[in-house]
Design an enzyme around this catalytic site. Structure first.
Site, short mmCIF file in Angstrom:
data_model
loop_
_atom_site.label_atom_id
_atom_site.label_comp_id
_atom_site.label_asym_id
_atom_site.label_seq_id
_atom_site.Cartn_x
_atom_site.Cartn_y
_atom_site.Cartn_z
N HIS A 181 0.81 -1.22 0.00
CA HIS A 181 0.00 0.00 0.00
C HIS A 181 0.85 1.28 0.00
O HIS A 181 0.65 2.18 0.81
CB HIS A 181 -0.95 0.00 1.20
CG HIS A 181 -2.18 -0.82 0.98
ND1 HIS A 181 -3.07 -0.57 -0.04
CD2 HIS A 181 -2.67 -1.91 1.64
CE1 HIS A 181 -4.05 -1.45 0.00
NE2 HIS A 181 -3.83 -2.28 1.00
N ASN A 240 -6.92 -6.39 -5.08
CA ASN A 240 -8.14 -5.63 -5.37
C ASN A 240 -7.88 -4.14 -5.56
O ASN A 240 -8.73 -3.42 -6.10
CB ASN A 240 -9.17 -5.84 -4.25
CG ASN A 240 -8.73 -5.28 -2.92
OD1 ASN A 240 -7.64 -5.59 -2.44
ND2 ASN A 240 -9.55 -4.45 -2.30
N HIS A 241 -6.71 -3.65 -5.16
CA HIS A 241 -6.38 -2.24 -5.37
C HIS A 241 -5.66 -2.01 -6.69
O HIS A 241 -5.39 -0.85 -7.03
CB HIS A 241 -5.55 -1.70 -4.21
CG HIS A 241 -6.37 -1.29 -3.04
ND1 HIS A 241 -6.74 0.01 -2.79
CD2 HIS A 241 -6.91 -2.02 -2.04
CE1 HIS A 241 -7.46 0.07 -1.69
NE2 HIS A 241 -7.59 -1.15 -1.21
N ASP A 665 -13.72 13.83 -13.96
CA ASP A 665 -12.48 14.24 -14.62
C ASP A 665 -11.87 13.03 -15.32
O ASP A 665 -10.87 12.47 -14.90
CB ASP A 665 -11.51 14.82 -13.58
CG ASP A 665 -10.18 15.22 -14.17
OD1 ASP A 665 -10.14 15.50 -15.38
OD2 ASP A 665 -9.19 15.25 -13.43
N ASP A 667 -10.21 12.58 -18.00
CA ASP A 667 -8.87 12.63 -18.58
C ASP A 667 -7.80 12.87 -17.52
O ASP A 667 -6.62 13.04 -17.85
CB ASP A 667 -8.78 13.72 -19.65
CG ASP A 667 -9.08 15.12 -19.08
OD1 ASP A 667 -9.40 15.22 -17.88
OD2 ASP A 667 -8.98 16.09 -19.86
N GLU A 676 -17.06 17.62 -20.04
CA GLU A 676 -17.22 16.62 -18.98
C GLU A 676 -18.35 17.00 -18.03
O GLU A 676 -19.15 16.15 -17.63
CB GLU A 676 -15.91 16.49 -18.19
CG GLU A 676 -14.78 15.85 -18.98
CD GLU A 676 -13.44 15.94 -18.28
OE1 GLU A 676 -12.54 15.16 -18.60
OE2 GLU A 676 -13.28 16.84 -17.41
N ASP A 705 -17.29 27.95 -11.61
CA ASP A 705 -15.93 28.34 -11.96
C ASP A 705 -15.65 29.73 -11.37
O ASP A 705 -15.75 30.75 -12.05
CB ASP A 705 -15.78 28.35 -13.48
CG ASP A 705 -14.38 28.73 -13.93
OD1 ASP A 705 -13.45 28.66 -13.09
OD2 ASP A 705 -14.22 29.13 -15.10
N ASN A 707 -12.91 31.32 -10.34
CA ASN A 707 -11.81 32.16 -10.84
C ASN A 707 -11.90 32.40 -12.34
O ASN A 707 -10.99 32.99 -12.93
CB ASN A 707 -10.46 31.54 -10.48
CG ASN A 707 -10.29 30.15 -11.10
OD1 ASN A 707 -11.15 29.67 -11.84
ND2 ASN A 707 -9.17 29.52 -10.78
N GLU A 716 -12.99 24.39 -6.15
CA GLU A 716 -14.22 25.04 -6.61
C GLU A 716 -15.39 24.08 -6.51
O GLU A 716 -16.52 24.48 -6.18
CB GLU A 716 -14.03 25.51 -8.05
CG GLU A 716 -13.05 26.67 -8.20
CD GLU A 716 -12.72 26.99 -9.64
OE1 GLU A 716 -12.40 28.14 -9.93
OE2 GLU A 716 -12.79 26.06 -10.48
#
Length: 763
Positions: A181, A240-241, A665, A667, A676, A705, A707, A716
């Site tokens: 881990h 499993n991880h 997210d 990508d 997205e 958003d 900023n 955000e």
């Protein structure tokens, strides 16, 4: 003279009697003292383990929730469905040509001022050793070398069978290590104490190399490097991880993107593919089975040895062949409309396995030559496939000749059939695993042993099963095995025998929950297959502490985490306390307090024993529960300038919200793009029965958003949830509808509030 001697003996007898009584009193006191310490240690352990498994349940529920949304969402176009599948479900296995393209590491330049380790292939032992030393000195491997190493690792893993076979005849001993881990210190300590890998010192690492720790990337690079240097002596099993969906929640995805901001996305894609090719188990001398989780009453090693393991991209969800056929039908219709002249035959390659050597797992059962090859004559094999087929046929013929001549049978690793992805299906995609194949892999990666007989669903983790001694005995007898070695569970001593010493759990990440919480361990197997266990503590600070100091530190860490969990459910606890307060006095009994807390948290903890550490003041066995809840909030509010109810929402949902952010997210850029956000919000609005146009979604994205940089980052995203929750708490119910028909208005409170609602539903 005689009288004086008798008096002397009398006093001596009295002194001896007092000494014996004092010794007995000291022993009694010491036993009670140690019993109290052991009780505290067990309670602390229960807290850590219950909270860990609760987190795994949340992960499974969250993924099931998104999978449900995707399955019941009607996309407006094929591109939309493909986009959602890339977000929330398994990525398709890339073709070899795509692997070559994505592994274009040669185009990545290494700057002249780079002072980290450098790799050249084929790797030599000095390269792997230098890599360990560089990581010990906190140096980072350049992205070019990471991608190069992953590329070579995949090429090696593709050649391996699902179940590796190793023998103690070729090595002095085989060392089996459990979960690491991301704790590099433990790996370095193992190599320091046990020795670096070599032809005389073989290793098997039993999965869960990543997540939770901060050095998961470095551990993978070291393990992959040694596997390439010593392919016959160094073996890895999947845990499993080793799953990209699990990595979204437990930190590995975030670690990769932080360390490799420019090439992180490409590295994650390669890692996902490499994880799929990791072998599922290892067999030592045909007698000791090593797998990550456990077994079930339906575990079939023959099926596990034959299935296409790289199709199991994630164990959190099985996309059945029925779903796959439905999507293939949709794609087929789209292709017919676009190019009616190009017809794809339906009889493309279904079975890609050539006859292989028998599975040497059972001495009393003869296996036939595996799955037969069904190759249509109209579809030519690629040259590489033909050469491999011919070489395999020659090997089989030589083996038969050796047997007829009376030579001993040489058990070699089964070489998998490497197929041509272009000939796999009409659009070059792989067939999805069957439900049975997926279940077999889930069981061996997620299951845990139990003391009771039988086999039942592992509801604590949310996946796999609990298997009893009879299940273990049945499997060992069926395949003529001596015992199982598994990992998957943290143990206080680093190891634990169960099922009449037929199941051995090995866990190699010391100080897993907190400093001093547990030891790490590994097991060494010689030709006699007698397990020799070595325990250790990688953190030197723990050696300077007494047992009481160590337990006190770990206990405080566990109680701090538990108080945070209680605070995150303050509202639910308040409602439950009121149910026990029939007279509306503001007081409840301590037994009612324990029952109410368990009914809300469902952690299965000994709340009566934990009460003195969690409840500081009580009068006449009664608790003023509102004051107790206020005390829980004071510690958090002292560090955050946020209203208590808002902070409670963030504490409860932060982990799920961060996971949702990383799922959206797709990508792995660290930001949610407008496309997205738009696709995801259409999914949410469909579930929440909300009608919102694309313009309304764009307005919502711009309002989050803060900023105005054109992207939504994690801060955000969390801030938006906090502000909406605040507007709901300060206004009335009409200000924050849960399912409001916005008609495309893009109303901020009405639409944004469902982020919180979706998170709560998923939990």
């Amino acid at each position: 003279m005689g009288s004086g001697a008798s008096t002397h003996h009398h006093f001596a007898f009295q002194n001896a009697e007092k000494a014996f009584k004092a010794a007995a009193l000291i022993q009694r006191w010491y036993r009670r003292y140690m019993a109290r310490l052991e009780m505290r240690r067990q309670c602390t352990w229960s807290i850590f383990q219950s909270m860990e498994y609760a987190g795994q349940q949340d992960q499974v529920k969250l993924h099931d929730f998104f999978s449900y949304l995707v399955d019941h969402f009607t996309p407006s176009s094929h591109n939309e469905r493909d986009f959602l599948n890339r977000m929330f479900t398994e990525e398709r296995v890339p073709r070899d040509s795509e692997v070559e393209k994505c592994s274009d590491y040669e185009s990545i330049e290494v700057p002249d001022n780079y002072t980290g380790p450098r790799l050249s292939f084929p790797l030599l032992p000095d390269h792997a050793t230098a890599l360990v030393e560089a990581f010990r000195l906190k140096q980072q491997l350049h992205a070019r070398y990471v991608l190069n190493l992953l590329h070579e690792t995949r090429k090696h893993l593709v050649q391996l069978p699902n179940i590796n076979r190793v023998s103690t005849c070729y090595s002095e001993e085989i060392t089996v290590c459990g979960d690491l881990h991301g704790q590099l210190d433990d790996l370095i300590f193992i190599f320091y104490k046990n020795g670096l890998p070599s032809p005389e010192r073989a290793y098997v690492f039993n999965g869960d190399f990543v997540d939770r720790g901060k050095d998961s990337v470095e551990i993978l690079m070291v393990l992959f490097a040694f596997m390439l240097v010593y392919p016959k002596e160094f073996h890895l099993n999947r845990g499993n991880h080793e799953d990209h969906m699990v990595n979204l929640r437990y930190g590995f995805t975030k670690e990769v993107m932080q360390k490799y901001k420019t090439h992180g996305k490409k590295i994650l894609q390669r890692l996902q593919d490499v994880f799929c090719w990791l072998p599922l188990a290892t067999l030592v001398d045909e007698k000791v089975l090593i797998l990550h989780g456990g077994v079930s009453d339906t575990t079939d090693l023959e099926l596990l040895s034959k299935l296409d393991r790289h199709k199991i991209v994630s164990t959190l969800r099985c996309k059945t062949r029925k779903e796959n056929e439905k999507q293939a039908e949709e794609k087929g219709k789209a292709k017919q409309t676009s190019s009616a002249g190009s017809l794809s035959p339906w009889f493309l390659l279904q079975s890609r396995s050539l006859p292989s050597s028998p599975l040497h797992l059972s001495s009393h059962k003869t296996h036939k030559g595996g799955r037969s090859s069904s190759v249509p004559c109209s579809i030519p094999l690629n040259p590489r496939g033909l050469s491999r087929q011919a070489r395999r046929s020659v090997d089989l013929e030589l083996e038969r000749c050796r047997q007829q001549a009376g030579f001993p049978v040489i058990k070699e690793k089964e070489e998998p059939w490497v197929f041509n992805p272009e000939a796999d299906s009409a659009d070059g995609e792989l067939l999805e695993p069957s439900q049975e194949e997926w279940r077999q892999v889930v069981d061996i990666l997620w299951s845990d042993p139990m003391a009771q007989e039988g086999c039942k669903a592992n509801t604590v983790r949310g996946g796999g099963c609990y298997f009893g001694p009879n299940v273990t005995k049945q499997l060992l007898q069926k395949y003529n095995l001596q015992f199982l070695i598994r990992s998957h569970e943290c143990k206080p001593e680093g190891y634990e025998f169960c099922h009449s010493r037929k199941v051995l759990t090995i866990f190699s990440a010391s100080n897993y929950y907190a400093v001093g919480s547990n030891r790490g361990a590994y097991v060494k197997l010689g030709p006699a297959l007698t397990p020799h266990i070595v325990q250790y503590q990688a953190n030197k600070a723990t050696h300077m502490l007494t047992m009481r100091q160590r337990i006190s530190r770990v206990e405080e860490s566990a109680l701090r985490a538990l108080r945070g969990k209680l605070f995150a459910h303050s509202s639910d606890l308040l409602e439950e306390f009121k149910k026990h307060d029939n007279g509306n006095t503001g007081l409840i009994t301590l037994s009612d307090w324990a029952a109410a807390v368990e009914s809300v948290l469902h952690l299965g903890l000994p709340w009566r024993m934990l009460r003195p550490q969690l409840v500081n003041s009580s009068t006449d066995n009664m608790l003023e529960y509102k004051s107790w809840l206020e005390d829980l909030a004071k510690e958090r509010l002292s560090h955050e300038n946020i209203q208590s109810s808002l902070l409670e929402t963030l504490y409860r949902n932060r982990s799920n919200l961060e996971t949702i952010f990383r799922i959206i997210d797709s990508d792995h850029s660290g930001f949610i793009s407008l496309d997205e956000f738009r696709q995801t919000w259409k999914l949410f609005s469909s579930h929440m029965k909300m009608d919102i146009t694309d313009d309304g979604i764009c307005d919502l994205a711009r309002s989050i958003d803060f900023n105005k940089d054109g992207h939504i980052d994690i801060n955000e995203f969390l801030e938006a949830v906090r502000l909406v929750e605040q507007s709901c708490s300060e206004g009335n119910a009409s200000d924050c509808p849960q399912a409001t028909n916005t008609k495309g208005s893009g109303s901020w409170p009405a639409t944004e509030d469902s982020l919180v609602s979706v998170t709560q539903v998923a939990s």
